[in-house]
Design a protein around this motif. Structure first.
Motif, mmCIF file in Angstrom:
data_model
loop_
_atom_site.group_PDB
_atom_site.id
_atom_site.type_symbol
_atom_site.label_atom_id
_atom_site.label_comp_id
_atom_site.label_asym_id
_atom_site.label_seq_id
_atom_site.Cartn_x
_atom_site.Cartn_y
_atom_site.Cartn_z
ATOM 1 N N ALA A 20 0.819 -1.213 0.000
ATOM 2 C CA ALA A 20 0.000 0.000 0.000
ATOM 3 C C ALA A 20 0.851 1.261 0.000
ATOM 4 C CB ALA A 20 -0.915 0.005 1.216
ATOM 5 N N ARG A 21 2.173 1.068 -0.002
ATOM 6 C CA ARG A 21 3.070 2.224 0.130
ATOM 7 C C ARG A 21 2.867 3.251 -0.979
ATOM 8 N NH1 ARG A 21 4.834 3.358 4.886
ATOM 9 N NH2 ARG A 21 5.154 1.451 6.029
ATOM 10 N N THR A 22 2.449 2.767 -2.154
ATOM 11 C CA THR A 22 2.367 3.689 -3.282
ATOM 12 C C THR A 22 1.083 4.502 -3.286
ATOM 13 O OG1 THR A 22 1.546 1.812 -4.534
ATOM 14 C CG2 THR A 22 3.868 2.376 -4.824
ATOM 15 N N THR A 23 0.047 4.030 -2.538
ATOM 16 C CA THR A 23 -1.201 4.793 -2.507
ATOM 17 C C THR A 23 -1.137 5.831 -1.387
ATOM 18 O OG1 THR A 23 -2.052 2.985 -1.192
ATOM 19 C CG2 THR A 23 -2.754 3.077 -3.477
ATOM 20 N N PRO A 24 -1.834 6.946 -1.584
ATOM 21 C CA PRO A 24 -1.789 7.958 -0.529
ATOM 22 C C PRO A 24 -2.515 7.458 0.714
ATOM 23 C CG PRO A 24 -3.366 8.574 -2.225
ATOM 24 C CD PRO A 24 -2.644 7.368 -2.730
ATOM 25 N N GLY A 25 -2.119 7.959 1.870
ATOM 26 C CA GLY A 25 -2.758 7.563 3.121
ATOM 27 C C GLY A 25 -1.762 7.709 4.254
ATOM 28 N N ASN A 26 -2.278 7.729 5.473
ATOM 29 C CA ASN A 26 -1.379 7.947 6.610
ATOM 30 C C ASN A 26 -1.312 6.744 7.549
ATOM 31 O OD1 ASN A 26 -3.887 8.146 7.792
ATOM 32 N ND2 ASN A 26 -3.799 10.379 8.014
ATOM 33 N N GLY A 27 -2.020 5.668 7.216
ATOM 34 C CA GLY A 27 -1.945 4.480 8.073
ATOM 35 C C GLY A 27 -2.697 4.647 9.380
ATOM 36 N N ASN B 205 -22.751 20.680 6.665
ATOM 37 C CA ASN B 205 -24.002 21.356 6.343
ATOM 38 C C ASN B 205 -24.845 20.648 5.297
ATOM 39 O OD1 ASN B 205 -23.938 23.932 7.963
ATOM 40 N ND2 ASN B 205 -21.906 23.917 7.041
ATOM 41 N N VAL B 206 -24.202 19.892 4.422
ATOM 42 C CA VAL B 206 -24.959 19.217 3.377
ATOM 43 C C VAL B 206 -25.268 17.779 3.766
ATOM 44 C CG1 VAL B 206 -24.959 18.542 0.956
ATOM 45 C CG2 VAL B 206 -23.931 20.725 1.647
ATOM 46 N N TRP B 207 -24.308 17.129 4.432
ATOM 47 C CA TRP B 207 -24.524 15.721 4.817
ATOM 48 C C TRP B 207 -24.856 15.576 6.297
ATOM 49 C CZ3 TRP B 207 -21.554 16.737 0.547
ATOM 50 C CH2 TRP B 207 -21.782 15.938 -0.571
ATOM 51 N N ASP B 208 -24.647 16.628 7.053
ATOM 52 C CA ASP B 208 -24.930 16.613 8.486
ATOM 53 C C ASP B 208 -24.049 15.634 9.250
ATOM 54 O OD1 ASP B 208 -26.124 17.392 10.819
ATOM 55 O OD2 ASP B 208 -27.753 15.927 10.655
ATOM 56 N N TYR B 209 -22.810 15.472 8.807
ATOM 57 C CA TYR B 209 -21.849 14.682 9.575
ATOM 58 C C TYR B 209 -20.642 15.547 9.856
ATOM 59 C CZ TYR B 209 -24.454 10.430 8.924
ATOM 60 O OH TYR B 209 -25.428 9.486 8.982
ATOM 61 N N HIS B 210 -20.143 15.425 11.090
ATOM 62 C CA HIS B 210 -18.974 16.222 11.418
ATOM 63 C C HIS B 210 -17.760 15.334 11.606
ATOM 64 C CE1 HIS B 210 -16.517 19.388 13.045
ATOM 65 N NE2 HIS B 210 -16.130 18.496 13.932
ATOM 66 N N PHE B 211 -16.949 15.224 10.583
ATOM 67 C CA PHE B 211 -15.644 14.584 10.736
ATOM 68 C C PHE B 211 -14.746 15.050 9.610
ATOM 69 C CE2 PHE B 211 -18.171 11.444 8.381
ATOM 70 C CZ PHE B 211 -17.330 11.057 7.358
ATOM 71 N N ASP B 212 -13.489 14.686 9.712
ATOM 72 C CA ASP B 212 -12.509 15.144 8.748
ATOM 73 C C ASP B 212 -12.345 14.041 7.707
ATOM 74 O OD1 ASP B 212 -10.633 16.667 7.605
ATOM 75 O OD2 ASP B 212 -9.073 16.341 9.123
ATOM 76 N N PRO B 213 -12.950 14.166 6.524
ATOM 77 C CA PRO B 213 -12.848 13.075 5.558
ATOM 78 C C PRO B 213 -11.397 12.872 5.130
ATOM 79 C CG PRO B 213 -13.901 14.985 4.573
ATOM 80 C CD PRO B 213 -13.707 15.304 6.010
ATOM 81 N N GLN B 214 -10.964 11.608 5.116
ATOM 82 C CA GLN B 214 -9.562 11.325 4.843
ATOM 83 C C GLN B 214 -9.220 11.502 3.364
ATOM 84 O OE1 GLN B 214 -6.873 10.361 7.118
ATOM 85 N NE2 GLN B 214 -8.382 11.480 8.309
ATOM 86 N N THR B 215 -10.198 11.293 2.495
ATOM 87 C CA THR B 215 -9.860 11.368 1.063
ATOM 88 C C THR B 215 -10.699 12.422 0.356
ATOM 89 O OG1 THR B 215 -11.302 9.495 0.795
ATOM 90 C CG2 THR B 215 -8.960 9.044 0.818
ATOM 91 N N ASN B 216 -10.706 12.301 -0.944
ATOM 92 C CA ASN B 216 -11.313 13.341 -1.771
ATOM 93 C C ASN B 216 -12.803 13.140 -1.990
ATOM 94 O OD1 ASN B 216 -11.166 11.021 -3.204
ATOM 95 N ND2 ASN B 216 -10.361 11.949 -5.073
ATOM 96 N N VAL B 217 -13.459 12.491 -1.034
ATOM 97 C CA VAL B 217 -14.852 12.123 -1.252
ATOM 98 C C VAL B 217 -15.744 13.333 -1.582
ATOM 99 C CG1 VAL B 217 -15.306 12.059 1.225
ATOM 100 C CG2 VAL B 217 -16.769 10.784 -0.312
ATOM 101 N N ILE B 218 -15.479 14.489 -0.980
ATOM 102 C CA ILE B 218 -16.286 15.682 -1.265
ATOM 103 C C ILE B 218 -15.963 16.204 -2.669
ATOM 104 C CG2 ILE B 218 -16.819 18.035 -0.517
ATOM 105 C CD1 ILE B 218 -17.787 15.985 1.460
#
Lengths: 467, 225
Positions: free
Chosen positions: A420-427, B178-191
């Motif tokens: 998974a090293r090549t995909t972005p992410g922080n583990g 405000n749009v989904w009514d969830y409060h967290f820090d999305p890890q990826t580009n989902v938005i």
């Protein structure tokens, strides 16, 4: 050996106290026995003396002096061996019959009961073979015509019994005190030895060796139980320490590269003077790098908070099915973009008690993972159902999965598989999932979907919380 | 706009003051809760930024006092790193938004803008208009250049929020809240994926783009220059 004084240990004190109490009780019992035997014997002696004296007096009043003298003579012979003494005195004070040599001078001649000491030289009779004073209990009867009769019983036997009992009582007390001292000493030494091993281990741990454990004697007693508990606690502490060290190491390791990259980038920009547009884009790039770092910190913070999980005043009833649908809707677009077939099958009305934001983040992290690692055309499925009253959330895919021996490792902070090293992410994604699951008392399992990954989160059955 | 910052951490305050002033705001600052409350009670500010932990009077009690004195200035609560992120309590006493340190300045700026907009009197209109893009929330209809644009319900809510905050930067977490009514820090580009779908529908076939990405911050829907 211990620096603790044996005689100051709790075991010794308790044991000693019990021994003293027991000795006192034993002494009281023996004393009472002794006293009641004495009283009984004295009463019997009195009764027998009085009966004999009365009989003899009766003889005197209905017959004559000669008859009485003859009878007393017979009695004296028989009574001698039983320590019984008789004496008849004439009105002039001469002894007429009996086995006493003389009227005891100090004898009170008044009729009634007397207890006197007879000196062996003065009153020696046959049978008084030892040079010893005799204490006798006597009954004096006044006969008609100023004759007097004494019937007496030697108290030697009674005295012997009394002396013997007294000795036994004192001996018993002395022995129990000695025994208690010895027992207390031995017992407290045994207990101290066990405690010493525990405090010795503690000392070694304080000195820095966290791998030390309290030895278990195998006797299955309370000390073994304590040792086992202490060892379990030490195990947990060691785990936490190792975990913490690992986290610190990982934080340092994982943040060093992006920080170095950031620094290098900024340094390169400073090497020459550039156009404003170049500065601007360099700064924007730097901000993006920093945002990634900030995200990592925030993720760490979320995990810590979920793990601490002390305050629950923002907890409420959560509709897990609705939450799954929301997350599915959030990720449908991502799935479509990546060419992944994504399905969400929530059974209606599955409820749990918890924090919906944290739960959503956990589900989102799991969906993120699945979407990230599966290839195009793969399937990802999100299910919510009730299994034996327990709400269960599963996320399955047919992607590369996680090797069985790595499944517990990937839940640690910053752990990423080499693939998974090549995909972005922080583990940190799965670490947060684990923390959230634990916070909700749920069981998190990573399994094999053959092929792919099957994540199962089993929540405790829903109960309306106490309001 | 006039902003009151009550923050006892010197460094954080300096950074906030500098950033907000350079963004064109007028900022007053104090380091303790007592003075902060007096200043807030004048009601002379458009937005108050209040730290939770303050000397002499804590942030939440300032908000409680303000609200009972009928001062309705929007309040953005800041909470420090390591404190329990207790949004619910903060919002319950009358705070309007909540931000946990560390945060990006862009995030703070976007949220302050959103709060100021909220304090403006509500438009009685049932329509939102940005350039030739029109959203009618009674008819649930969106048109651009008089052509109907078909949106999914969530895309509709997303666009509505963007249009309500037209000209302002909105961040990804603000959208999720405000749009989904969830409060967290999305890890990826989902938005981002949702934004690009929306962009494909409202911008792609029309001349001038309205929905812009603001690097390192978020998105902005605005009229063409």
């Amino acid at each position: 050996m211990s620096r603790i004084n044996l005689f100051r240990t709790t075991v010794f004190r308790v044991f000693f106290l019990y021994a003293v109490l027991f000795s006192l009780l034993a002494a009281a019992l023996l004393g009472f026995t002794y006293w009641s035997i004495s009283v009984h014997i004295a009463a019997q002696i009195n009764a027998s003396l009085k009966t004999e004296a009365t009989d003899l007096a009766y003889l005197f009043s209905h017959h004559n002096v000669e008859d009485l003298i003859a009878t007393i003579g017979r009695y004296s012979v028989v009574g001698q061996s039983a320590d019984r003494y008789y004496l008849l005195i004439s009105p002039s004070g001469l002894p007429l019959a009996g086995n006493l040599q003389a009227w005891p001078f100090q004898f009170d001649v008044r009729p009634g009961w007397h207890t006197v000491r007879l000196h062996y030289k003065e009153y020696q009779t046959r049978g008084w073979d030892r040079e010893q004073d005799y204490t006798v209990r006597s009954y004096v009867v006044a006969l008609p015509n100023h004759y007097r009769l004494v019937v007496a019983q030697g108290l030697q036997t009674v005295q012997k019994l009394r002396d013997y009992t007294q000795g036994a009582v004192l001996g018993a007390i002395a022995m129990s005190v000695l025994a208690s001292l010895l027992g207390g000493y031995l017992l407290s030494r045994a207990v101290l030895r066990r405690i010493d091993t525990i405090s010795g281990t503690a000392g070694e741990i304080i000195a820095g060796d966290l791998t030390r454990r309290v030895p278990i004697a195998g006797r299955d007693d309370e000390f073994d139980e304590l040792a086992a508990k202490l060892n379990a606690m030490l195990e947990r502490i060691e785990q936490l320490m190792v975990g913490m060290r690992q986290v610190t190491d990982n934080v340092a390791h994982d943040l060093r590269s992006p920080l170095t990259r950031l620094r290098n980038g900024l340094e390169v920009i400073l090497l020459e003077s550039r156009r404003e547009q170049e500065y601007r884009s360099a700064i924007e790039l730097a901000i993006e790098d920093v945002s990634v770092l900030l995200k990592t910190f925030n993720a760490l913070l979320s995990i810590t908070q979920a793990e601490a999980g002390v305050r629950r005043n923002d907890w409420a009833e959560v509709d897990l099915s609705a939450l799954a649908l929301d997350m599915a809707e959030l990720y449908e677009a991502v799935a479509e973009d990546r060419g992944v077939q994504f399905q969400c099958q929530p059974n209606a009305d599955v409820r749990i008690y918890g924090n919906r934001h944290l739960l959503a983040q956990a589900v989102s992290n799991l969906l993120d993972n699945s979407m990230k690692y599966v290839s195009q055309g793969a399937r990802v499925e999100l299910r919510v159902e009730l299994q034996q009253n327990s709400p269960v959330l599963t996320i399955s895919d047919n992607g590369p999965g996680i090797p069985a021996d790595q499944r517990s490792r990937v839940l640690e902070r910053f752990v990423r598989l080499d693939s998974a090293r090549t995909t972005p992410g922080n583990g940190l994604g799965l670490s947060l999932v684990r923390a959230v699951a634990r916070l909700h008392g749920a069981d998190l399992r990573l399994g094999d979907n053959a092929p792919g990954l099957l994540v199962t989160i089993t929540f405790p059955p829903f109960k309306t919380p106490p309001s | 706009m006039r902003i009151l910052v009550i923050e006892d951490d010197k460094e954080a305050a300096t950074y906030l003051l500098k950033g907000l002033t350079e963004s064109g705001h007028v900022v007053d600052h104090t380091t303790n809760g007592e003075d902060g409350l007096h200043m807030a009670l004048t009601g002379a500010y458009e937005v108050d930024v209040i730290d939770r932990m303050l000397p002499r009077r804590d942030g939440l009690s300032i908000i409680t006092a303000m609200r009972s004195a009928e001062i309705h200035t929007p309040v953005l609560i800041l909470s420090a790193l390591g404190e329990v992120d207790d949004r619910v309590e903060g919002l319950r006493v009358g705070g309007d938004d909540y931000l946990t340190k560390p945060f990006a300045f862009a995030e703070l700026l976007a949220r302050i803008d959103a709060l100021a907009r909220r304090s403006l009197p509500e438009h009685s209109s049932t329509r939102l208009l940005v350039a030739d893009l029109e959203l009618d929330f009674l008819k649930h209809k969106v048109t651009r250049a008089d052509k109907t644009v078909h949106l999914q319900p969530r895309e509709f809510r997303l666009l509505k929020y963007m249009m309500q905050h037209a000209g302002q930067v909105v961040t990804r977490t603000m959208l999720l809240e405000n749009v989904w009514d969830y409060h967290f820090d999305p890890q990826t580009n989902v938005i981002d994926v949702h934004i690009s779908r929306l962009r494909a529908k409202i911008d792609k076939d029309f001349g001038e783009p309205l929905l812009h990405t603001v690097r390192g911050a978020g998105y902005c829907l605005r009229e063409p220059d």
